[in-house]
Motif scaffolding. Structure first.
Motif, short mmCIF file in Angstrom:
data_model
loop_
_atom_site.label_atom_id
_atom_site.label_comp_id
_atom_site.label_asym_id
_atom_site.label_seq_id
_atom_site.Cartn_x
_atom_site.Cartn_y
_atom_site.Cartn_z
N GLU A 160 -76.24 -26.99 83.22
CA GLU A 160 -76.70 -27.82 82.11
C GLU A 160 -77.20 -29.16 82.62
O GLU A 160 -76.94 -29.55 83.77
CB GLU A 160 -75.57 -28.01 81.10
CG GLU A 160 -75.10 -26.71 80.44
CD GLU A 160 -73.99 -26.94 79.44
OE1 GLU A 160 -73.52 -28.10 79.33
OE2 GLU A 160 -73.57 -25.97 78.78
N ASN A 161 -77.91 -29.89 81.75
CA ASN A 161 -78.39 -31.22 82.12
C ASN A 161 -77.21 -32.11 82.50
O ASN A 161 -76.16 -32.10 81.85
CB ASN A 161 -79.14 -31.86 80.94
CG ASN A 161 -80.47 -31.19 80.66
OD1 ASN A 161 -81.06 -30.58 81.55
ND2 ASN A 161 -80.95 -31.30 79.45
N HIS B 95 -84.24 -24.63 84.99
CA HIS B 95 -83.55 -24.46 83.72
C HIS B 95 -83.82 -23.07 83.15
O HIS B 95 -83.09 -22.60 82.28
CB HIS B 95 -84.00 -25.52 82.72
CG HIS B 95 -83.43 -26.88 82.98
ND1 HIS B 95 -84.09 -27.84 83.71
CD2 HIS B 95 -82.23 -27.43 82.64
CE1 HIS B 95 -83.34 -28.93 83.79
NE2 HIS B 95 -82.22 -28.70 83.15
N GLU C 98 -71.46 -27.55 87.42
CA GLU C 98 -70.91 -28.24 86.24
C GLU C 98 -70.16 -29.47 86.73
O GLU C 98 -69.27 -29.36 87.59
CB GLU C 98 -69.98 -27.31 85.46
CG GLU C 98 -69.53 -27.88 84.12
CD GLU C 98 -68.71 -26.86 83.34
OE1 GLU C 98 -67.51 -26.71 83.64
OE2 GLU C 98 -69.28 -26.21 82.44
N MET D 155 -75.49 -18.73 79.32
CA MET D 155 -76.74 -19.48 79.29
C MET D 155 -77.95 -18.54 79.37
O MET D 155 -78.95 -18.73 78.67
CB MET D 155 -76.78 -20.50 80.43
CG MET D 155 -78.04 -21.35 80.46
SD MET D 155 -78.05 -22.60 81.79
CE MET D 155 -76.87 -23.77 81.09
#
Length: 311
Positions: A100-101, A258, A273, A296
């Motif tokens: 994730e961002n 992504h 993460e 995801m």
């Protein structure tokens, strides 16, 4: 003091402040322009020196190993972005770094590429600290790679010694030869209109292919790709990554993405993460684990309907 005089003084002060502000702003713009001009002069002078292209070894078994041990890094006034990151990137293999961002993916690429040097831990290439190696051994393509106001060829060669064989191979692999064939001046076409009114503007995806061509022509042992296909649609991205192994042959390749449909072309995937690796394995292995990667991927899968793109 009469009210009319007071208003006059206030208006005069405001006008003077406006003039001073405008003058300060103009000086700042001039300084910025001079800085860019100096950078351009340095680039031109560097091009005249004909920087030697770095050739990596012919066989993967001779490529050096990229090793990171207990890396900790933070930006000013923030907590650690990378917090004890350790991994051994085997020579010649292709890796994807996802998450994730804010998970630390792009920061990791910037550290390996040498943009940041104030980190804790060890990053070495062939048992040599990356801060002490030739920069030509690592080629990097960022999402916002810059395009110079020069010809397409100049943007790709970028001051290196010209090799027709290498140049033609790069154009072929990235299918840039098809784009050039539609331009009257071919690779002598000037990009942007900043210094040439006859310059052209290409699409974001085409500019990114030129940036990727620059990195491939540059050579080196390690190829770092930070969202290199962000400007491409999912179909164009799939077509590009269908040639992934040809693009990155004889290189240890690490790319951030992504879009998890592209990770299937890699030998190994790292899911990050909070600055650490929480899952790793092949595309199939991670899907079978039904963990964070699988979650995801399945959320994104609805956007990849073309046969051969869905996992």
């Amino acid at each position: 003091m009469p009210a009319d005089e007071f208003v006059l003084y206030i208006n005069t002060i405001s006008a003077v402040k406006g003039v001073i502000f405008g003058l300060t702003s103009s000086i700042g713009d001039l300084a910025f322009g001079l800085m860019n001009f100096n950078m351009y002069i340095e680039y031109v002078e560097g091009a005249e020196q004909e920087i030697q292209v770095y050739d990596s070894a012919v066989s993967d078994c001779y490529l050096p190993v990229l090793h990171l041990q207990d890396i900790r890094f933070h930006y000013p006034n923030t907590e650690n972005i990378l917090d004890g990151f350790s991994f051994r990137f085997e020579a010649g293999k292709h890796y994807a770094v996802v998450g994730e961002n804010g998970s630390g993916k792009s920061t990791l690429i910037k550290l390996i590429s040498g943009l940041y040097s104030s980190y804790e831990g060890v990053i070495d290439l062939g048992e040599k600290d990356i801060r002490n190696i030739e920069q030509s051994r690592i080629a990097t393509v960022f999402q916002d790679s810059k395009i110079f106001s020069g010809t397409i060829r100049e943007n790709i060669i970028c001051g290196n010694v010209f090799s027709q064989e290498r140049y033609d191979e790069v154009l072929r692999v990235l299918e840039l030869d098809r784009i050039l064939s539609g331009l009257p001046k071919g690779d002598e076409t000037v990009l942007t209109k900043i210094i040439d009114d006859e310059g052209i503007e290409l699409s974001g995806g085409q500019y990114q292919k030129i940036a990727l061509a620059r990195a491939l022509y540059h050579g080196g042992d390690v190829l770092l790709l930070d969202e290199p296909t962000a400007a491409l649609d999912s179909i164009a991205e799939y077509e590009l990554y269908s040639k992934f192994h040809e693009i990155s042959k004889n290189k240890t390749t690490i790319f951030v993405s992504h879009r998890l449909n592209s990770t299937r072309f890699c030998d190994h995937i790292l899911f990050m993460e909070k600055g650490k690796i929480v899952e790793q394995g092949t595309h199939g292995e991670l899907l079978a684990k039904n963990g964070k990667y699988s979650e995801m991927y399945n959320l994104q899968a609805q956007y990849y309907n073309r046969e051969g793109v869905k996992g």
